[in-house]
Design an enzyme around this catalytic site. Structure first.
Site, PDB file in Angstrom:
ATOM      1  N   ASP A  48     -43.387 -30.963   2.862  1.00 31.39           N
ATOM      2  CA  ASP A  48     -43.041 -30.692   4.257  1.00 31.39           C
ATOM      3  C   ASP A  48     -42.005 -29.574   4.331  1.00 31.39           C
ATOM      4  O   ASP A  48     -42.092 -28.670   5.170  1.00 31.39           O
ATOM      5  CB  ASP A  48     -42.508 -31.979   4.888  1.00 31.39           C
ATOM      6  CG  ASP A  48     -41.999 -31.774   6.302  1.00 31.39           C
ATOM      7  OD1 ASP A  48     -42.793 -31.377   7.170  1.00 31.39           O
ATOM      8  OD2 ASP A  48     -40.790 -31.989   6.534  1.00 31.39           O
ATOM      9  N   GLU A 119     -49.448 -31.853   2.962  1.00 30.33           N
ATOM     10  CA  GLU A 119     -48.090 -31.539   2.545  1.00 30.33           C
ATOM     11  C   GLU A 119     -47.819 -31.976   1.113  1.00 30.33           C
ATOM     12  O   GLU A 119     -47.101 -31.288   0.371  1.00 30.33           O
ATOM     13  CB  GLU A 119     -47.099 -32.203   3.498  1.00 30.33           C
ATOM     14  CG  GLU A 119     -47.128 -31.592   4.896  1.00 30.33           C
ATOM     15  CD  GLU A 119     -46.235 -32.306   5.880  1.00 30.33           C
ATOM     16  OE1 GLU A 119     -45.892 -31.695   6.911  1.00 30.33           O
ATOM     17  OE2 GLU A 119     -45.890 -33.488   5.642  1.00 30.33           O
TER      18      GLU A 119
END
Length: 223
Positions: A48, A119
């Site tokens: 992320d 992610e």
């Protein structure tokens, strides 16, 4: 010892990822419902941040927008919906590892699961190949999304906030009024209210997305 399926390794390498530590990539594709000790959550946390920096750098060098405009586009481009959309485009659903119940519940096409795995793959790439190589993969996968209209229009929540202020109304209030489904496929219902104007409900796969949709619907109805 668990290993990647040969077709999964070929798929990853075809996307531009360099796969040497197969267990790391296996972890990135493994959902907690499988019962394995290592799943994608820690890699998703790392990925992320890598994605955010990659996109922020991209926007900084290729946009003359002010800080507020850049932040708006960044938030849209790294959102759960954008990550899930990119995951579908590159074929993640065919390679995600799920427990039987989660698969039966439709987790292979869940925005939450696909966004997290997208992610996690970036997190695995960062650990194994470093930031520059991962940034290059991000630019390849997100190219159409960045060059499109995602995040260019005013965010519905910002539009509603400005509308309320411009009409001398109190700021909009958001509240969760419902939550259904298992954790990997949760659905949130949010109500947005502007006092003395009205209220609108909306449901989505995350609280943030439900708030956004509620604001959009509110503006369509009352704006």
């Amino acid at each position: 010892m668990r290993t990647l399926e040969p077709e999964t390794k070929l798929w990853l390498e075809g996307l531009g990822f360099h796969v040497t530590d197969e267990l790391l990539w296996l972890e990135a594709l493994t959902h907690g419902s499988t019962g394995h000790e290592r799943d994608y959550e820690r890699l998703e946390f790392l990925g992320d941040r890598v994605l955010g920096l990659s996109i922020a750098e991209w926007l900084y060098h290729n946009s003359k927008g002010a800080e507020g405009e850049l932040a708006q586009r960044l938030n849209a481009l790294v959102s759960r919906q954008s990550c899930a959309r990119c995951a579908r485009q590159i074929g993640v659903p065919e390679h995600v590892r799920l427990g039987k119940q989660a698969r039966d519940d439709g987790a292979a096409d869940s925005d939450n699961v696909l966004g997290d795995i997208m992610e996690a793959l970036l997190g695995a790439s960062f650990i194994q190949n470093g930031f520059d190589a991962t940034r290059d993969v991000v630019r390849q996968i997100w190219k159409d999304t960045v060059e499109g209209h995602v995040g260019r229009s005013k965010h519905p929540k910002s539009a509603l906030q400005e509308w309320a202020a411009g009409n001398q109304r109190r700021p909009p209030q958001y509240e969760i009024i419902g939550r259904t489904g298992p954790d990997h496929a949760a659905r949130f219902t949010v109500r947005v209210t502007v006092k003395n104007v009205g209220e609108v409900d909306a449901t989505a796969a995350s609280k943030q997305d439900a708030e956004t949709e509620a604001a959009r619907l509110f503006m369509e109805k009352f704006g």
